[in-house]
Enzyme design. Structure first.
Site, PDB file in Angstrom:
ATOM      1  N   ARG A  47       0.806  -1.228   0.000  1.00 19.93           N
ATOM      2  CA  ARG A  47       0.000   0.000   0.000  1.00 19.93           C
ATOM      3  C   ARG A  47       0.837   1.275   0.000  1.00 19.93           C
ATOM      4  O   ARG A  47       0.310   2.362  -0.215  1.00 19.93           O
ATOM      5  CB  ARG A  47      -0.961  -0.009   1.205  1.00 19.93           C
ATOM      6  CG  ARG A  47      -2.162  -0.916   0.966  1.00 19.93           C
ATOM      7  CD  ARG A  47      -3.286  -0.552   1.918  1.00 19.93           C
ATOM      8  NE  ARG A  47      -3.100  -1.177   3.221  1.00 19.93           N
ATOM      9  CZ  ARG A  47      -3.563  -0.653   4.351  1.00 19.93           C
ATOM     10  NH1 ARG A  47      -4.198   0.504   4.344  1.00 19.93           N
ATOM     11  NH2 ARG A  47      -3.384  -1.280   5.493  1.00 19.93           N
ATOM     12  N   LYS A  54       9.183  -0.779   2.520  1.00 22.67           N
ATOM     13  CA  LYS A  54       8.387   0.053   3.444  1.00 22.67           C
ATOM     14  C   LYS A  54       9.172   0.512   4.666  1.00 22.67           C
ATOM     15  O   LYS A  54       9.108   1.685   5.050  1.00 22.67           O
ATOM     16  CB  LYS A  54       7.141  -0.712   3.887  1.00 22.67           C
ATOM     17  CG  LYS A  54       6.326   0.050   4.922  1.00 22.67           C
ATOM     18  CD  LYS A  54       4.958  -0.519   5.138  1.00 22.67           C
ATOM     19  CE  LYS A  54       4.990  -1.741   5.996  1.00 22.67           C
ATOM     20  NZ  LYS A  54       3.621  -2.219   6.293  1.00 22.67           N
ATOM     21  N   GLY A 114       3.960 -15.798   6.229  1.00 21.33           N
ATOM     22  CA  GLY A 114       3.239 -15.412   7.445  1.00 21.33           C
ATOM     23  C   GLY A 114       4.178 -15.055   8.580  1.00 21.33           C
ATOM     24  O   GLY A 114       5.377 -15.322   8.538  1.00 21.33           O
ATOM     25  N   THR A 115       3.589 -14.459   9.625  1.00 17.74           N
ATOM     26  CA  THR A 115       4.405 -13.970  10.742  1.00 17.74           C
ATOM     27  C   THR A 115       5.060 -15.105  11.529  1.00 17.74           C
ATOM     28  O   THR A 115       6.171 -14.946  12.038  1.00 17.74           O
ATOM     29  CB  THR A 115       3.557 -13.099  11.688  1.00 17.74           C
ATOM     30  OG1 THR A 115       2.384 -13.836  12.060  1.00 17.74           O
ATOM     31  CG2 THR A 115       3.119 -11.804  11.029  1.00 17.74           C
ATOM     32  N   GLU A 190      -7.399 -14.375  14.095  1.00 19.25           N
ATOM     33  CA  GLU A 190      -7.195 -13.362  13.059  1.00 19.25           C
ATOM     34  C   GLU A 190      -8.534 -12.896  12.504  1.00 19.25           C
ATOM     35  O   GLU A 190      -9.489 -13.676  12.420  1.00 19.25           O
ATOM     36  CB  GLU A 190      -6.313 -13.930  11.940  1.00 19.25           C
ATOM     37  CG  GLU A 190      -4.882 -14.158  12.363  1.00 19.25           C
ATOM     38  CD  GLU A 190      -4.225 -12.894  12.911  1.00 19.25           C
ATOM     39  OE1 GLU A 190      -4.297 -11.850  12.247  1.00 19.25           O
ATOM     40  OE2 GLU A 190      -3.667 -12.951  14.027  1.00 19.25           O
ATOM     41  N   ARG A 373      27.109  27.448   5.551  1.00 20.33           N
ATOM     42  CA  ARG A 373      27.491  26.096   5.128  1.00 20.33           C
ATOM     43  C   ARG A 373      28.545  25.518   6.076  1.00 20.33           C
ATOM     44  O   ARG A 373      28.988  26.185   6.999  1.00 20.33           O
ATOM     45  CB  ARG A 373      27.953  26.149   3.674  1.00 20.33           C
ATOM     46  CG  ARG A 373      26.776  26.494   2.728  1.00 20.33           C
ATOM     47  CD  ARG A 373      27.214  26.613   1.293  1.00 20.33           C
ATOM     48  NE  ARG A 373      28.026  25.480   0.904  1.00 20.33           N
ATOM     49  CZ  ARG A 373      28.953  25.508  -0.056  1.00 20.33           C
ATOM     50  NH1 ARG A 373      29.188  26.630  -0.716  1.00 20.33           N
ATOM     51  NH2 ARG A 373      29.642  24.443  -0.347  1.00 20.33           N
ATOM     52  N   ASN A 417      34.147  45.128   7.672  1.00 23.35           N
ATOM     53  CA  ASN A 417      32.899  45.373   6.954  1.00 23.35           C
ATOM     54  C   ASN A 417      33.077  44.884   5.518  1.00 23.35           C
ATOM     55  O   ASN A 417      33.921  45.392   4.791  1.00 23.35           O
ATOM     56  CB  ASN A 417      32.554  46.861   6.987  1.00 23.35           C
ATOM     57  CG  ASN A 417      31.093  47.071   6.618  1.00 23.35           C
ATOM     58  OD1 ASN A 417      30.586  46.431   5.698  1.00 23.35           O
ATOM     59  ND2 ASN A 417      30.430  47.962   7.338  1.00 23.35           N
TER      60      ASN A 417
HETATM   61  C1  UD1 Z   1      -0.608  -9.191  12.331  1.00 22.89           C
HETATM   62  C2  UD1 Z   1      -1.154 -10.130  13.385  1.00 22.89           C
HETATM   63  C3  UD1 Z   1      -2.465  -9.578  13.933  1.00 22.89           C
HETATM   64  C4  UD1 Z   1      -2.235  -8.181  14.482  1.00 22.89           C
HETATM   65  C5  UD1 Z   1      -1.627  -7.289  13.410  1.00 22.89           C
HETATM   66  C6  UD1 Z   1      -1.259  -5.958  14.005  1.00 22.89           C
HETATM   67  C7  UD1 Z   1      -0.456 -12.347  12.704  1.00 22.89           C
HETATM   68  C8  UD1 Z   1      -0.848 -13.601  12.053  1.00 22.89           C
HETATM   69  N1  UD1 Z   1      -1.379 -11.413  12.786  1.00 22.89           N
HETATM   70  O1  UD1 Z   1      -1.550  -9.183  11.282  1.00 22.89           O
HETATM   71  O2  UD1 Z   1      -2.954 -10.411  14.947  1.00 22.89           O
HETATM   72  O3  UD1 Z   1      -3.462  -7.641  14.943  1.00 22.89           O
HETATM   73  O4  UD1 Z   1      -0.430  -7.891  12.887  1.00 22.89           O
HETATM   74  O5  UD1 Z   1      -0.804  -5.097  13.007  1.00 22.89           O
HETATM   75  O6  UD1 Z   1       0.668 -12.219  13.165  1.00 22.89           O
HETATM   76  N2  UD1 Z   1       5.823 -10.077   8.023  1.00 22.89           N
HETATM   77  C9  UD1 Z   1       6.954 -10.760   7.686  1.00 22.89           C
HETATM   78  N3  UD1 Z   1       6.842 -11.920   7.005  1.00 22.89           N
HETATM   79  C10 UD1 Z   1       5.642 -12.440   6.680  1.00 22.89           C
HETATM   80  C11 UD1 Z   1       4.476 -11.745   7.025  1.00 22.89           C
HETATM   81  C12 UD1 Z   1       4.599 -10.564   7.719  1.00 22.89           C
HETATM   82  O7  UD1 Z   1       8.064 -10.341   7.965  1.00 22.89           O
HETATM   83  O8  UD1 Z   1       5.626 -13.526   6.072  1.00 22.89           O
HETATM   84  C13 UD1 Z   1       5.965  -8.827   8.759  1.00 22.89           C
HETATM   85  C14 UD1 Z   1       5.404  -7.637   8.001  1.00 22.89           C
HETATM   86  O9  UD1 Z   1       6.406  -7.015   7.228  1.00 22.89           O
HETATM   87  C15 UD1 Z   1       4.946  -6.734   9.136  1.00 22.89           C
HETATM   88  C16 UD1 Z   1       4.564  -7.719  10.232  1.00 22.89           C
HETATM   89  O10 UD1 Z   1       5.213  -8.926   9.927  1.00 22.89           O
HETATM   90  O11 UD1 Z   1       5.997  -5.934   9.618  1.00 22.89           O
HETATM   91  C17 UD1 Z   1       3.065  -7.920  10.348  1.00 22.89           C
HETATM   92  O12 UD1 Z   1       2.601  -8.417   9.128  1.00 22.89           O
HETATM   93  P1  UD1 Z   1       1.181  -8.036   8.558  1.00 22.89           P
HETATM   94  O13 UD1 Z   1       0.930  -8.758   7.311  1.00 22.89           O
HETATM   95  O14 UD1 Z   1       1.024  -6.559   8.573  1.00 22.89           O
HETATM   96  O15 UD1 Z   1       0.279  -8.652   9.721  1.00 22.89           O
HETATM   97  P2  UD1 Z   1      -1.254  -8.709   9.754  1.00 22.89           P
HETATM   98  O16 UD1 Z   1      -1.722  -9.764   8.860  1.00 22.89           O
HETATM   99  O17 UD1 Z   1      -1.810  -7.363   9.583  1.00 22.89           O
END
Ligand code: UD1
Ligand code: CA
Length: 501
Positions: A47, A54, A114-115, A190, A373, A417
């Site tokens: 986004r 980012k 995923g996280t 989630e 400068r 001056n």
């Molecule tokens: C995550 C949480 C959610 C929380 C929200 C808060 C999970 C599954 N969900 O959701 O409960 O309310 O954050 O903002 O954790 N990232 C990685 N690798 C990945 C995926 C994400 O490094 O594979 C990083 C992203 O760059 C970001 C962070 O993890 O900095 C969170 O990822 P994002 O996709 O924004 O999480 P949400 O799905 O919004």
């Protein structure tokens, strides 16, 4: 890993198995206290609609991730492990350059599943025991006291979540509570997986937690991706902890600003204003008078004395020091500069000290429209007026350059001056040379001082002179075409028009 110590052998079964009693050895105090920080920063940030990763977009002049790393560097962690993915090389090199002394480690996550998958990548870097603090690279304003409170509450034993109560928690993982009193944390669900009833829950997970490292490693190993997004959710470890009887604590954040993440330019600008408002409030509480805290920007460190006044639209970068009673006019940009007591900086002045810095002496008057400068060192009561540029030059007490002038690589004595339109020709195309202007010299308007050159004390330079040789003290130097006046000369006139035939 848990270490088991055999305390007694009870006997042997008929099949030959040994029956024994074991006790679980707790980790040493040192291991229990050990802290690792994991920062998730692999995501693309779609986004932002930007080619730049980012977490490298800047808030208050520094990348988002740098804010998180700088805060984390004060927590006493063994390692600061950043999970990188999109733009990994750029992210890693910029952060290494920005924080050369911090214990940085980077782990790549490719692809991003995923996280939970993100934190799995960090497992080989983590200690065996202790606490792991998990932060987000795009949540820049989390406060150190909040991070410390999470670490302390965890103590290597409990799972501690930072949560926030929101009017509109759409998109957030929801904190599902239950138990006898209804306040036990059972799970995070989630948004996309939540039932309509769960979506009514206004308490959301901020993305920050502190977990017992040994448990965390085990939980991560059993994550599954059977959910709406087919991702490995870090948040699934909450239900695992609950099932194992590991205490789960949810701490509600005291302020909203420190848990806000950046996903779009609008959110970035919103956080920038919140950050600037906090800095402005701190300064005003310390007595600084800001004409309008909404039109004020600090992108570095601003140190102010007593009775400092700052008008609207000023930007302070790097380290700027303002002494007592300094006044800064509207629309000034000051970077790496030290302004002594009582100096007045008039509107639209630009100072960029870069590495060499800039010094402005007590009671000096600078601007409007002045440009200082690197290496401009101005003494007390120096006056620099409009469209005057000073670089790598010292000016002693009371020296003045009030209009349209350039001073580069010069040493200027007291009370000199320096006339309008005069310049030091300090560059011969290959090398820079110095100009020395001793005390009480008057340089007329529109002079060119071809360096290296010295103007002796009290010398006077006639306007329009090009000075290529040293001028002895007290003498008048004039170096220009002599004026000639022609008596009886008349202006050319147009020939009278012939009347039409
Ligand atoms: C995550 C949480 C959610 C929380 C929200 C808060 C999970 C599954 N969900 O959701 O409960 O309310 O954050 O903002 O954790 N990232 C990685 N690798 C990945 C995926 C994400 O490094 O594979 C990083 C992203 O760059 C970001 C962070 O993890 O900095 C969170 O990822 P994002 O996709 O924004 O999480 P949400 O799905 O919004
Ligand atoms: Ca996601």
């Amino acid at each position: 890993p848990i270490t088991l110590r055999c305390s007694s052998v009870r006997g042997v079964t008929r099949r030959g198995s040994i029956i024994a009693t074991f006790t679980i050895c707790s980790h040493s105090k040192e291991e229990r206290m050990s802290l690792d920080v994991v920062i998730m920063a692999a995501g693309k940030g779609t986004r932002m609609k930007s080619a730049r990763p980012k977490v490298l977009h800047t808030l208050a002049g520094r990348p988002l991730l740098q804010h998180v790393l700088e805060m984390s560097a004060g927590l006493g962690a063994e390692r600061l492990i950043t999970i990188t993915g999109h733009g990994a090389e750029l992210v890693e090199s910029e952060m290494r350059a920005a924080l050369p002394a911090a214990p940085l480690a980077f782990v790549r996550q490719e692809p991003q599943l995923g996280t939970g998958h993100a934190v799995q990548q960090a497992v080989p870097e983590l200690a065996d025991a202790g606490t792991t603090l998990i932060l987000n690279g795009d949540v820049p304003l989390v406060r150190p006291q909040t991070a410390r409170a999470l670490i302390e509450a965890c103590g290597g034993e409990k799972l501690v979540l930072l949560t926030v109560v929101l009017d509109d928690p759409t998109g957030y993982g929801r904190i599902v509570r239950g138990g006898v009193q209804g306040d036990r944390v059972l799970a995070i669900v989630e948004h996309k997986d939540a039932t309509p009833a769960q979506r009514e829950i206004r308490e959301g997970y901020t993305g920050m937690m502190a977990a017992p490292t040994a448990h965390l490693k085990r939980w991560l190993a059993s994550l599954k991706n059977d959910n709406a997004q087919k991702e490995y959710y870090l948040t699934d470890i909450v239900a695992m902890a609950e099932a194992e009887g590991v205490p789960v604590v949810a701490t509600i954040a005291s302020g909203e600003t420190e848990v806000l993440g950046v996903n779009s330019p609008v959110q970035l600008a919103d956080l920038e204003r919140r950050y600037q408002r906090q800095r402005a409030d701190e300064l005003m509480e310390a007595g600084v008078r800001l004409r309008d805290p909404a039109r004020f920007d600090v992108r570095g460190e601003l140190v102010c004395g007593r009775d400092v006044e700052i008008d609207v639209n000023c930007v302070f970068e790097g380290r700027v020091e303002l002494g007592d009673e300094v006044r800064i006019g509207a629309n000034c940009v000051l970077r790496n500069a030290k302004i002594a007591a009582g100096a007045v900086i008039h509107p639209f002045t630009h100072m960029d000290g870069e590495a060499a810095g800039i010094e402005v002496g007590e009671g000096a008057l600078i601007g409007p429209f002045a440009r200082l400068r690197p290496g401009a060192k101005l003494g007390a009561e120096v006056h620099i007026g409009n469209f005057v540029e000073v670089k790598n030059s010292t000016m002693a007490k009371g020296a003045k350059a009030n209009h349209l002038a350039y001073l580069g690589d010069a040493v200027v004595g007291e009370r000199v001056n320096y006339g309008a339109g005069s310049i030091t020709a300090n560059y011969d195309g290959a090398n820079k040379h110095r100009t020395t202007i001793e005390a009480d010299v008057h340089v007329g308007s529109n002079c060119v001082l071809v360096a290296p050159v010295t103007l002796g004390a009290g010398a006077t330079i006639g306007g329009g002179s090009t000075i290529t040789k040293d001028v002895p003290a007290g003498q008048l130097a004039v170096a220009r075409g002599r004026q000639a006046c022609l008596n009886g000369w008349t202006r050319p006139a147009k020939a009278p028009k012939k009347p039409a035939e």
